[in-house]
Design a protein around this motif. Structure first.
Motif, short mmCIF file in Angstrom:
data_model
loop_
_atom_site.label_atom_id
_atom_site.label_comp_id
_atom_site.label_asym_id
_atom_site.label_seq_id
_atom_site.Cartn_x
_atom_site.Cartn_y
_atom_site.Cartn_z
N MET A 152 93.01 112.10 76.90
CA MET A 152 91.85 112.84 76.55
C MET A 152 91.39 113.38 75.20
N THR A 153 90.10 113.22 74.97
CA THR A 153 89.73 113.66 73.68
C THR A 153 89.20 115.15 73.14
N SER A 154 88.83 115.54 72.25
CA SER A 154 88.83 116.77 72.08
C SER A 154 88.09 117.65 73.02
N GLY A 155 87.95 118.90 72.97
CA GLY A 155 87.27 119.91 74.26
C GLY A 155 88.27 120.61 74.93
N ALA A 156 87.97 121.06 76.04
CA ALA A 156 88.60 121.75 76.89
C ALA A 156 89.71 120.90 77.37
N PRO A 157 90.91 121.44 77.85
CA PRO A 157 92.00 120.74 78.45
C PRO A 157 91.70 120.44 79.78
N PRO A 158 92.02 119.20 80.46
CA PRO A 158 91.67 118.67 81.87
C PRO A 158 92.31 119.93 82.71
N THR A 159 91.30 120.14 83.71
CA THR A 159 91.52 121.19 84.56
C THR A 159 92.55 120.18 86.00
N VAL A 160 92.90 120.89 86.94
CA VAL A 160 93.59 120.50 87.92
C VAL A 160 92.65 119.43 88.85
N ARG A 161 91.38 119.87 88.76
CA ARG A 161 90.42 118.99 89.41
C ARG A 161 90.26 117.71 88.75
N ARG A 186 78.26 114.28 90.64
CA ARG A 186 77.84 115.55 90.67
C ARG A 186 78.87 116.71 91.18
N THR A 187 79.81 115.94 91.97
CA THR A 187 81.04 116.69 92.70
C THR A 187 82.04 116.90 91.82
N PHE A 188 82.54 115.75 91.11
CA PHE A 188 83.92 115.66 90.41
C PHE A 188 83.10 115.72 88.52
N GLY A 189 82.19 115.23 88.35
CA GLY A 189 81.84 115.27 87.04
C GLY A 189 81.85 116.53 86.27
N THR A 190 82.34 116.55 84.97
CA THR A 190 82.45 117.94 83.94
C THR A 190 82.06 117.62 82.82
N VAL A 214 75.56 106.94 85.04
CA VAL A 214 76.12 108.16 84.41
C VAL A 214 77.63 108.24 84.65
N SER A 215 78.36 108.43 83.24
CA SER A 215 79.59 108.55 83.32
C SER A 215 80.10 110.31 83.63
N GLU A 216 81.02 110.33 84.60
CA GLU A 216 81.14 111.78 85.03
C GLU A 216 82.16 112.54 83.92
N PHE A 217 83.00 111.94 83.31
CA PHE A 217 83.77 112.49 82.13
C PHE A 217 83.30 112.38 80.96
N GLY A 218 81.93 111.65 80.83
CA GLY A 218 81.63 111.21 79.24
C GLY A 218 82.45 110.81 78.49
N LYS A 252 85.29 111.53 77.44
CA LYS A 252 86.80 111.54 77.91
C LYS A 252 87.16 110.48 78.92
N SER A 253 86.04 109.61 79.21
CA SER A 253 86.63 108.58 79.89
C SER A 253 86.93 107.32 79.31
N GLN A 254 87.93 106.83 79.71
CA GLN A 254 88.42 105.66 78.96
C GLN A 254 87.50 104.54 78.70
N TYR A 255 86.63 104.16 79.75
CA TYR A 255 85.78 103.16 79.43
C TYR A 255 84.72 103.59 78.51
N VAL A 256 84.54 104.78 78.33
CA VAL A 256 83.59 105.27 77.41
C VAL A 256 84.33 105.10 75.93
#
Length: 133
Positions: free
Chosen positions: A1-10, A118-122, A62-66, A68-72
């Motif tokens: 993961m890149t910078s920003g908030a640490p990953p949540t459990v979700r 929408r449900t899982f995207g952060t 639309v990428s749900e993890f922006g 932070k997504s590996q493909y992005v």
């Protein structure tokens, strides 16, 4: 993961489910839309199921993890991609659009995929692929 908030459990559960269950199954469905990037470290093709829509000579999603997504992250290293649409591969150049409103963009995209985003995207991020053909 890149910078920003640490990953949540979700986030961790979502990534685990997508990486180990959903994506391997969906890659084998003949008409699933796939995004193929080049691995930024391995140099190998990486295929990710995505949902979006072709509008003219562009494919939007639309990428749900922006970022932070590996493909992005792969797109940032090499924006040349392939998209499989309706069983046919198309070459193009992927362009992340951080100034685009992803919620407004999703109004133009297939609703089924938007539920998951929408449900899982952060950290939503619009991606446009300029198709060569």
């Amino acid at each position: 993961m890149t910078s920003g908030a640490p990953p949540t459990v979700r986030d961790a559960v979502t990534v685990f489910f997508q990486r180990n269950i959903a994506n391997p199954v969906m890659r084998h469905l003949p008409f699933q839309t796939l995004l193929e990037t080049t691995g930024r470290r391995s140099g190998r093709p990486r295929q990710t199921p995505v949902g979006g829509r072709r509008i003219g000579n562009h494919f939007w999603f639309v990428s749900e993890f922006g970022e932070k997504s590996q493909y992005v992250r792969n797109i940032a290293a090499d924006p040349r991609v392939r998209i499989r649409l309706n069983g046919r591969w198309h070459r193009g150049t992927a362009i992340p659009l951080p100034d685009d409103d992803p919620h407004a963009r999703m109004q133009e995209l297939p609703r089924f995929n938007n539920v998951g985003v929408r449900t899982f995207g952060t950290n939503l991020l619009t991606i446009r692929v300029d198709l060569d053909d």
